[in-house]
Design a protein around this motif. Structure first.
Motif, PDB file in Angstrom:
ATOM      1  N   HIS A  23       1.200  -0.221  15.234  1.00  0.00           N
ATOM      2  CA  HIS A  23       1.414   0.224  13.853  1.00  0.00           C
ATOM      3  C   HIS A  23       2.726  -0.354  13.314  1.00  0.00           C
ATOM      4  O   HIS A  23       2.774  -0.835  12.169  1.00  0.00           O
ATOM      5  CB  HIS A  23       1.420   1.755  13.793  1.00  0.00           C
ATOM      6  CG  HIS A  23       1.507   2.306  12.416  1.00  0.00           C
ATOM      7  ND1 HIS A  23       0.464   2.231  11.514  1.00  0.00           N
ATOM      8  CD2 HIS A  23       2.519   2.925  11.767  1.00  0.00           C
ATOM      9  CE1 HIS A  23       0.829   2.790  10.370  1.00  0.00           C
ATOM     10  NE2 HIS A  23       2.074   3.215  10.497  1.00  0.00           N
ATOM     11  N   ALA A  24       3.768  -0.325  14.135  1.00  0.00           N
ATOM     12  CA  ALA A  24       5.056  -0.868  13.706  1.00  0.00           C
ATOM     13  C   ALA A  24       4.957  -2.373  13.463  1.00  0.00           C
ATOM     14  O   ALA A  24       5.525  -2.894  12.493  1.00  0.00           O
ATOM     15  CB  ALA A  24       6.126  -0.567  14.752  1.00  0.00           C
ATOM     16  N   ALA A  25       4.227  -3.077  14.331  1.00  0.00           N
ATOM     17  CA  ALA A  25       4.046  -4.524  14.142  1.00  0.00           C
ATOM     18  C   ALA A  25       3.258  -4.807  12.870  1.00  0.00           C
ATOM     19  O   ALA A  25       3.578  -5.741  12.127  1.00  0.00           O
ATOM     20  CB  ALA A  25       3.334  -5.124  15.357  1.00  0.00           C
ATOM     21  N   ASP A  26       2.236  -3.994  12.608  1.00  0.00           N
ATOM     22  CA  ASP A  26       1.445  -4.161  11.379  1.00  0.00           C
ATOM     23  C   ASP A  26       2.307  -3.916  10.147  1.00  0.00           C
ATOM     24  O   ASP A  26       2.225  -4.650   9.158  1.00  0.00           O
ATOM     25  CB  ASP A  26       0.244  -3.211  11.374  1.00  0.00           C
ATOM     26  CG  ASP A  26      -0.792  -3.560  12.427  1.00  0.00           C
ATOM     27  OD1 ASP A  26      -0.692  -4.637  13.055  1.00  0.00           O
ATOM     28  OD2 ASP A  26      -1.715  -2.736  12.626  1.00  0.00           O
ATOM     29  N   GLN A  27       3.139  -2.870  10.201  1.00  0.00           N
ATOM     30  CA  GLN A  27       4.025  -2.577   9.080  1.00  0.00           C
ATOM     31  C   GLN A  27       4.993  -3.727   8.841  1.00  0.00           C
ATOM     32  O   GLN A  27       5.228  -4.119   7.692  1.00  0.00           O
ATOM     33  CB  GLN A  27       4.809  -1.286   9.338  1.00  0.00           C
ATOM     34  CG  GLN A  27       3.976  -0.038   9.195  1.00  0.00           C
ATOM     35  CD  GLN A  27       4.791   1.217   9.462  1.00  0.00           C
ATOM     36  OE1 GLN A  27       5.630   1.248  10.354  1.00  0.00           O
ATOM     37  NE2 GLN A  27       4.523   2.257   8.684  1.00  0.00           N
ATOM     38  N   CYS A  30       3.145  -6.639   7.147  1.00  0.00           N
ATOM     39  CA  CYS A  30       2.899  -6.421   5.715  1.00  0.00           C
ATOM     40  C   CYS A  30       4.199  -6.443   4.917  1.00  0.00           C
ATOM     41  O   CYS A  30       4.231  -6.975   3.808  1.00  0.00           O
ATOM     42  CB  CYS A  30       2.149  -5.102   5.508  1.00  0.00           C
ATOM     43  SG  CYS A  30       0.438  -5.186   6.100  1.00  0.00           S
ATOM     44  N   ALA A  31       5.253  -5.888   5.491  1.00  0.00           N
ATOM     45  CA  ALA A  31       6.552  -5.940   4.817  1.00  0.00           C
ATOM     46  C   ALA A  31       7.024  -7.388   4.717  1.00  0.00           C
ATOM     47  O   ALA A  31       7.611  -7.794   3.709  1.00  0.00           O
ATOM     48  CB  ALA A  31       7.571  -5.088   5.565  1.00  0.00           C
ATOM     49  N   TYR A  35       5.116  -6.764   0.703  1.00  0.00           N
ATOM     50  CA  TYR A  35       4.576  -5.496   0.220  1.00  0.00           C
ATOM     51  C   TYR A  35       5.546  -4.364   0.554  1.00  0.00           C
ATOM     52  O   TYR A  35       6.159  -4.340   1.615  1.00  0.00           O
ATOM     53  CB  TYR A  35       3.212  -5.213   0.840  1.00  0.00           C
ATOM     54  CG  TYR A  35       2.172  -6.255   0.501  1.00  0.00           C
ATOM     55  CD1 TYR A  35       1.750  -6.446  -0.805  1.00  0.00           C
ATOM     56  CD2 TYR A  35       1.617  -7.053   1.496  1.00  0.00           C
ATOM     57  CE1 TYR A  35       0.807  -7.407  -1.123  1.00  0.00           C
ATOM     58  CE2 TYR A  35       0.669  -8.017   1.195  1.00  0.00           C
ATOM     59  CZ  TYR A  35       0.266  -8.185  -0.112  1.00  0.00           C
ATOM     60  OH  TYR A  35      -0.666  -9.136  -0.414  1.00  0.00           O
ATOM     61  N   GLN A  36       5.666  -3.425  -0.370  1.00  0.00           N
ATOM     62  CA  GLN A  36       6.566  -2.296  -0.206  1.00  0.00           C
ATOM     63  C   GLN A  36       5.818  -1.109   0.378  1.00  0.00           C
ATOM     64  O   GLN A  36       4.746  -0.735  -0.127  1.00  0.00           O
ATOM     65  CB  GLN A  36       7.177  -1.900  -1.557  1.00  0.00           C
ATOM     66  CG  GLN A  36       8.034  -2.978  -2.186  1.00  0.00           C
ATOM     67  CD  GLN A  36       9.237  -3.323  -1.329  1.00  0.00           C
ATOM     68  OE1 GLN A  36       9.907  -2.443  -0.806  1.00  0.00           O
ATOM     69  NE2 GLN A  36       9.492  -4.614  -1.172  1.00  0.00           N
ATOM     70  N   PRO A  37       6.365  -0.500   1.455  1.00  0.00           N
ATOM     71  CA  PRO A  37       5.726   0.694   2.019  1.00  0.00           C
ATOM     72  C   PRO A  37       5.524   1.764   0.946  1.00  0.00           C
ATOM     73  O   PRO A  37       6.357   1.931   0.057  1.00  0.00           O
ATOM     74  CB  PRO A  37       6.721   1.165   3.081  1.00  0.00           C
ATOM     75  CG  PRO A  37       7.460  -0.076   3.469  1.00  0.00           C
ATOM     76  CD  PRO A  37       7.559  -0.886   2.194  1.00  0.00           C
TER      77      PRO A  37
END
Length: 107
Positions: A23-27, A30-31, A35-37
């Motif tokens: 999940h952290a790698a995916d975030q 995307c960041a 893209y903004q969380p």
């Protein structure tokens, strides 16, 4: 059935990544795309990254099953060597205790 295939594919790799690490790698991915969380675009990116990973896992399992079936079809065909541990591209079917691969036969 697909969930079982995904679990198998996820555990078949040499390195196990926890769901939190993934999940952290995916975030981070995307960041990294800008893209903004918390935005819809970020959520869409997270969904696409996850879907692509699942698609690759399913394709890997299907490809492995096809390779196993091909090795079985070649049984008795002496043009192909018998699959074994010394072949770099061969895999072990632990259920049947038989080797299979793209360029060999099971027996």
């Amino acid at each position: 059935m697909i969930v079982l295939l995904l679990v198998f594919a996820a555990t078949a790799g040499c390195e196990t990544v926890s769901p939190q690490q993934q999940h952290a790698a995916d975030q981070a991915k995307c960041a990294g795309y800008g893209y903004q969380p918390g935005t819809d675009q970020f959520a869409h990116c997270m969904m696409k990254v996850d879907t692509r990973r699942e698609d690759r896992a399913v394709a890997q399992v299907q490809g492995d099953a096809n390779m196993k079936a091909l090795s079985i079809q070649r049984n008795g065909d002496t043009r192909f060597p018998v699959c074994g541990a010394s072949m770099m591209d061969a895999n072990l079917d632990t259920v049947n205790n038989a080797w299979y691969g793209p360029n060999c036969r099971e027996k």
